[in-house]
Design a protein around this motif. Structure first.
Motif, PDB file in Angstrom:
ATOM      1  N   ASN A  65     -68.616  35.029  17.907  1.00 55.34           N
ATOM      2  CA  ASN A  65     -68.027  36.595  17.128  1.00 55.34           C
ATOM      3  C   ASN A  65     -69.452  37.337  17.184  1.00 55.34           C
ATOM      4  O   ASN A  65     -69.351  38.368  16.713  1.00 55.34           O
ATOM      5  CB  ASN A  65     -67.610  36.348  16.112  1.00 55.34           C
ATOM      6  CG  ASN A  65     -65.894  35.682  16.063  1.00 55.34           C
ATOM      7  OD1 ASN A  65     -65.152  36.017  16.824  1.00 55.34           O
ATOM      8  ND2 ASN A  65     -65.845  34.830  15.250  1.00 55.34           N
ATOM      9  N   GLY A  66     -70.447  36.820  18.024  1.00 56.78           N
ATOM     10  CA  GLY A  66     -71.520  37.708  18.223  1.00 56.78           C
ATOM     11  C   GLY A  66     -71.370  39.202  18.650  1.00 56.78           C
ATOM     12  O   GLY A  66     -70.236  39.436  19.452  1.00 56.78           O
ATOM     13  N   ILE A  67     -72.415  40.130  18.404  1.00 54.32           N
ATOM     14  CA  ILE A  67     -71.989  41.489  18.668  1.00 54.32           C
ATOM     15  C   ILE A  67     -72.774  42.039  19.919  1.00 54.32           C
ATOM     16  O   ILE A  67     -73.992  41.443  19.938  1.00 54.32           O
ATOM     17  CB  ILE A  67     -72.314  42.528  17.608  1.00 54.32           C
ATOM     18  CG1 ILE A  67     -71.426  41.920  16.317  1.00 54.32           C
ATOM     19  CG2 ILE A  67     -72.127  43.919  18.079  1.00 54.32           C
ATOM     20  CD1 ILE A  67     -69.826  42.299  16.790  1.00 54.32           C
ATOM     21  N   PHE A  68     -72.390  42.596  21.027  1.00 54.29           N
ATOM     22  CA  PHE A  68     -73.108  43.039  22.090  1.00 54.29           C
ATOM     23  C   PHE A  68     -73.109  44.699  22.013  1.00 54.29           C
ATOM     24  O   PHE A  68     -71.852  45.062  22.195  1.00 54.29           O
ATOM     25  CB  PHE A  68     -72.449  42.289  23.546  1.00 54.29           C
ATOM     26  CG  PHE A  68     -73.004  43.006  24.751  1.00 54.29           C
ATOM     27  CD1 PHE A  68     -74.361  43.355  25.039  1.00 54.29           C
ATOM     28  CD2 PHE A  68     -72.156  43.366  25.569  1.00 54.29           C
ATOM     29  CE1 PHE A  68     -74.853  43.837  26.193  1.00 54.29           C
ATOM     30  CE2 PHE A  68     -72.526  43.959  27.042  1.00 54.29           C
ATOM     31  CZ  PHE A  68     -73.783  44.242  27.194  1.00 54.29           C
ATOM     32  N   PHE A  69     -74.188  45.389  21.987  1.00 53.30           N
ATOM     33  CA  PHE A  69     -74.185  46.757  21.635  1.00 53.30           C
ATOM     34  C   PHE A  69     -74.936  47.225  23.194  1.00 53.30           C
ATOM     35  O   PHE A  69     -75.742  46.639  23.906  1.00 53.30           O
ATOM     36  CB  PHE A  69     -75.540  47.140  20.914  1.00 53.30           C
ATOM     37  CG  PHE A  69     -75.065  46.679  19.390  1.00 53.30           C
ATOM     38  CD1 PHE A  69     -74.452  47.693  18.588  1.00 53.30           C
ATOM     39  CD2 PHE A  69     -75.678  45.702  19.035  1.00 53.30           C
ATOM     40  CE1 PHE A  69     -74.067  47.166  17.262  1.00 53.30           C
ATOM     41  CE2 PHE A  69     -75.447  45.386  17.722  1.00 53.30           C
ATOM     42  CZ  PHE A  69     -74.552  46.164  16.819  1.00 53.30           C
ATOM     43  N   ASN A  70     -74.126  47.946  23.844  1.00 51.07           N
ATOM     44  CA  ASN A  70     -74.421  48.530  25.173  1.00 51.07           C
ATOM     45  C   ASN A  70     -74.587  50.004  25.091  1.00 51.07           C
ATOM     46  O   ASN A  70     -73.406  50.539  24.900  1.00 51.07           O
ATOM     47  CB  ASN A  70     -73.434  48.005  26.103  1.00 51.07           C
ATOM     48  CG  ASN A  70     -73.799  48.480  27.470  1.00 51.07           C
ATOM     49  OD1 ASN A  70     -74.917  49.120  27.896  1.00 51.07           O
ATOM     50  ND2 ASN A  70     -72.880  48.361  28.252  1.00 51.07           N
ATOM     51  N   ASP A  71     -75.494  50.465  25.296  1.00 55.28           N
ATOM     52  CA  ASP A  71     -76.179  51.873  25.396  1.00 55.28           C
ATOM     53  C   ASP A  71     -76.022  52.323  26.813  1.00 55.28           C
ATOM     54  O   ASP A  71     -77.221  52.100  27.388  1.00 55.28           O
ATOM     55  CB  ASP A  71     -77.385  52.153  24.593  1.00 55.28           C
ATOM     56  CG  ASP A  71     -77.931  53.499  24.346  1.00 55.28           C
ATOM     57  OD1 ASP A  71     -77.164  54.435  24.814  1.00 55.28           O
ATOM     58  OD2 ASP A  71     -79.051  53.801  23.492  1.00 55.28           O
ATOM     59  N   LEU A  72     -75.191  53.005  27.268  1.00 57.08           N
ATOM     60  CA  LEU A  72     -74.912  53.217  28.767  1.00 57.08           C
ATOM     61  C   LEU A  72     -75.181  54.865  29.046  1.00 57.08           C
ATOM     62  O   LEU A  72     -74.253  55.559  28.663  1.00 57.08           O
ATOM     63  CB  LEU A  72     -73.710  52.799  29.261  1.00 57.08           C
ATOM     64  CG  LEU A  72     -73.267  52.844  30.621  1.00 57.08           C
ATOM     65  CD1 LEU A  72     -74.125  51.606  31.140  1.00 57.08           C
ATOM     66  CD2 LEU A  72     -71.879  52.685  30.972  1.00 57.08           C
ATOM     67  N   ASP A  73     -76.373  55.144  29.470  1.00 54.44           N
ATOM     68  CA  ASP A  73     -76.730  56.626  29.878  1.00 54.44           C
ATOM     69  C   ASP A  73     -75.957  57.118  30.986  1.00 54.44           C
ATOM     70  O   ASP A  73     -75.368  56.346  31.700  1.00 54.44           O
ATOM     71  CB  ASP A  73     -78.089  56.840  30.033  1.00 54.44           C
ATOM     72  CG  ASP A  73     -78.678  56.176  31.175  1.00 54.44           C
ATOM     73  OD1 ASP A  73     -78.092  56.693  32.094  1.00 54.44           O
ATOM     74  OD2 ASP A  73     -79.967  55.865  31.164  1.00 54.44           O
TER      75      ASP A  73
END
Length: 100
Positions: free
Chosen positions: A37-45
């Motif tokens: 249940n870990g979180i993956f943050f993806n900042d996609l320009d």
């Protein structure tokens, strides 16, 4: 390979997906090092490709979304950022729904 043991992190953040040649392998490793249940943050320009990019985030965004889902991540939220220096970027929060 990310040089950390299995299930090490509660979350992982990235903002350079356009510079990663093998998205599938990266996502496999991301899932491996995240705790259940870990979180993956993806900042996609959504800028034009630079000289070091191997993917076009604008043209390949939907493909990446499908790949992330196929690798067992659940999209928790998605927001289009409009009030930063690079307006129009997508910020994704995905949860690893793995059961080890």
């Amino acid at each position: 390979m990310i040089k950390f043991p299995y299930s090490t992190f509660d979350f992982l953040y990235i903002n350079v997906m356009d510079h990663i040649s093998d998205w599938a392998a990266f996502l496999d490793e991301t899932k491996r090092v995240l705790k259940p249940n870990g979180i993956f943050f993806n900042d996609l320009d959504q800028n034009k490709m630079d000289d070091f990019a191997v993917h076009d985030n604008v043209k390949e965004r939907k493909k990446l979304e499908q790949l992330v889902a196929s690798k067992g991540f659940e999209e928790v939220s998605r927001k289009v950022i409009t009030d930063e220096k690079d307006p129009g970027k997508y910020f994704y929060v995905n949860r690893s729904n793995k059961g080890r």
